[in-house]
Structures are given as C-alpha cells and as structure tokens.
Design an enzyme around this catalytic site. Structure first.
Site, PDB file in Angstrom:
ATOM      1  CB  SER A   1       0.525   5.531  -1.249  1.00  0.00           C
ATOM      2  OG  SER A   1       1.882   5.808  -0.403  1.00  0.00           O
ATOM      3  CE  LYS A   2       6.443   8.403  -0.481  1.00  0.00           C
ATOM      4  NZ  LYS A   2       6.633   9.773  -0.340  1.00  0.00           N
TER       5      LYS A   2
ATOM      6  CB  ALA B   1      -0.936   0.202   1.207  1.00  0.00           C
ATOM      7  CE1 TYR B   2       6.417   4.825   1.895  1.00  0.00           C
ATOM      8  CE2 TYR B   2       7.455   3.094   0.998  1.00  0.00           C
ATOM      9  CZ  TYR B   2       7.501   4.258   1.227  1.00  0.00           C
ATOM     10  OH  TYR B   2       8.687   5.141   0.953  1.00  0.00           O
ATOM     11  CB  ALA B   3       4.802   0.331  -3.124  1.00  0.00           C
TER      12      ALA B   3
END
Length: 257
Positions: free
Chosen positions: A163-164, A159-161
């Site tokens: 978002s980026k 999810a972090y990747a």
C-alpha cells in the site's frame, strides 16, 4: 521569524507519533499547523496546545480516512479554519489488519488488504487531488511511506508495504505534474521509529533484545525518535529543499545499507 512564517500546513494523523513530531516542528518553524485526527481528539488537542505553548499557531480538524467521502470531509473541516494551504503532509497510515493485529500472509483477508489500501493509498490520492485548488504555487507536498518498499517485507507487513508502494509512485508522478507550479513532491520513508504504534515490541525491559537488534540495523546504532523524521519533513517543507522533488528520502538511519 521562522523559516515557515506566514505559511499554513496540514498534517494528516498529526496528533501522535511521527505526525506529532512533524506538527510540532513545523509549528516551531513558524507555520500555522492544521493537526488532523481520525479518532483521538485528545492527542490532537494536546499537540495543538504544545505548538501554541511554544509560541506557534495550530488548529485541529477531524476526518476519518479510508471511507467514502473522506477527502471531502477533511477539506470541508479545513476550510472552516484556514484560507489556502502551503504545506501538505500525508502522514496518516495504518499497518495492521482490521482487528488490529499483524497476521501472516496466509491469514490476511481481502477486507484487511482493502482497508490498508483505502487508508494508506486511496486517501492520500484524493486528499491531494482535492487539496490542489487550495495549495498555493510554490507549495510543498510530503508523503510518509516506509523503508519496507525498498526491501523484502515480512509476510505480516507485506500488504502494508504494498500500500505504501503506491504512495511512492504517486510522489514521482505528481512531482512531474506539479513542477510547473513550483510545487515539490517528495516521500520520506522511515524505518523503525519509537512510537506508540511500535511500543509493543520496542519498549519495556521485556523488549530490550528486540530494541537492541533493531537499533543495530542502523550504522548509527539506535532506534529512531519521531523527531528524527519530523526534522527531515521540515527540510522538505522549507525553501532549502526548493531543488528537491520526486525523491524517495531514506529515513531509516541507513538501516537499508
């Protein structure tokens, strides 16, 4: 005179880790640096003090990102201390769930995902949108992403990747949009960096094996220091990068090779 003398910079999340390295480097190059923070006022003030001790100029400003009205709050605080902007660095970001942990894909909640996107994607979008009237022609926007957008992220960082990845798209599109004003827009994508955020698995004797393995992913054979990323951002903020825009700069030390 430094390469950035007479210019004003704003670095979100500028008080710690990569943000601090960016702030201090821009300050050494002559910029007056706005050091933004969300909660750690002490770290932001220490960073500003370090810039001033080295002969530069700095000020701090607080705004919680990822909540309604975050961009308005940030720019209102900025306007109290500066008149116009030349360099905007969207560095602030998070990579963990709401409870501060890393959880596998099957356990990540909707609230976790929405919070990651609110801080990492939505906030930079509106910070840039509302900052453009302040950003002078010929200015610089540098967005900090991650090397994980160009590889397969582990499930706890998926999810972090994602978002980026939105930041990467924002960079390319705005480079086209803002080119007529002479404004360049670029992304720096670090790999693993020795910061407090990564201390739990990179620092200490108990993590020596993990640190060695992480460093071995780079052909240069080490883990990045925050200054490695700060120096890349400084180049993109300078006149030397005037013909570079819309680019995703691999800041992983070649780890993606």
């Amino acid at each position: 005179m430094g390469a950035l003398s007479g210019r004003t910079a704003l670095v979100t999340g500028g008080g710690r880790g990569i943000g601090r390295a960016i702030s201090e480097r821009l300050g050494r190059d002559g910029a007056r640096v706005g050091v933004h923070y969300g909660s750690d006022a002490t770290a932001a003030k220490e960073t500003a003090a370090a810039i001033e001790a080295a002969g530069g100029e700095a000020f701090t400003l607080r705004a919680e990102l990822g909540v309604p009205g975050d961009a308005e709050t940030l720019w209102a605080a900025f306007d109290e201390q500066a008149d116009g902007l030349d360099i905007l660095v969207n560095n602030a970001g998070i990579n963990k769930a709401l409870d501060g942990t890393l959880r596998p894909f099957g356990e990540i909640t909707r609230d976790d995902v929405e919070h990651l996107f609110a801080v990492n994607t939505t906030a930079p979008f509106f910070v840039i949108q509302q900052g453009l009237p302040r950003l002078r022609d010929g200015g610089r926007i540098v967005n900090v992403s991650t090397g994980l957008t160009h590889t397969a992220a582990k499930s706890e960082l998926l999810a972090y990747a994602m978002s980026k990845g939105g930041v990467d798209v924002l960079t390319r599109s705005l480079a086209l949009e803002l080119g007529p004003r002479g404004i360049t827009v670029n992304t720096v994508a670090p790999g693993a960096v020795d910061t407090d955020m990564n201390a739990a698995w990179l620092r200490g004797e108990e993590n020596a094996v993990a640190r060695t393995a992480t460093g071995a992913r780079s052909p240069l054979g080490r883990v990045a220091d925050p200054t490695d990323i700060g120096d890349i951002v400084a180049f993109l903020a300078s006149d030397d990068s005037r013909w570079v825009t819309g680019q995703w700069i691999d800041g992983s030390g070649g780890a993606l090779l």
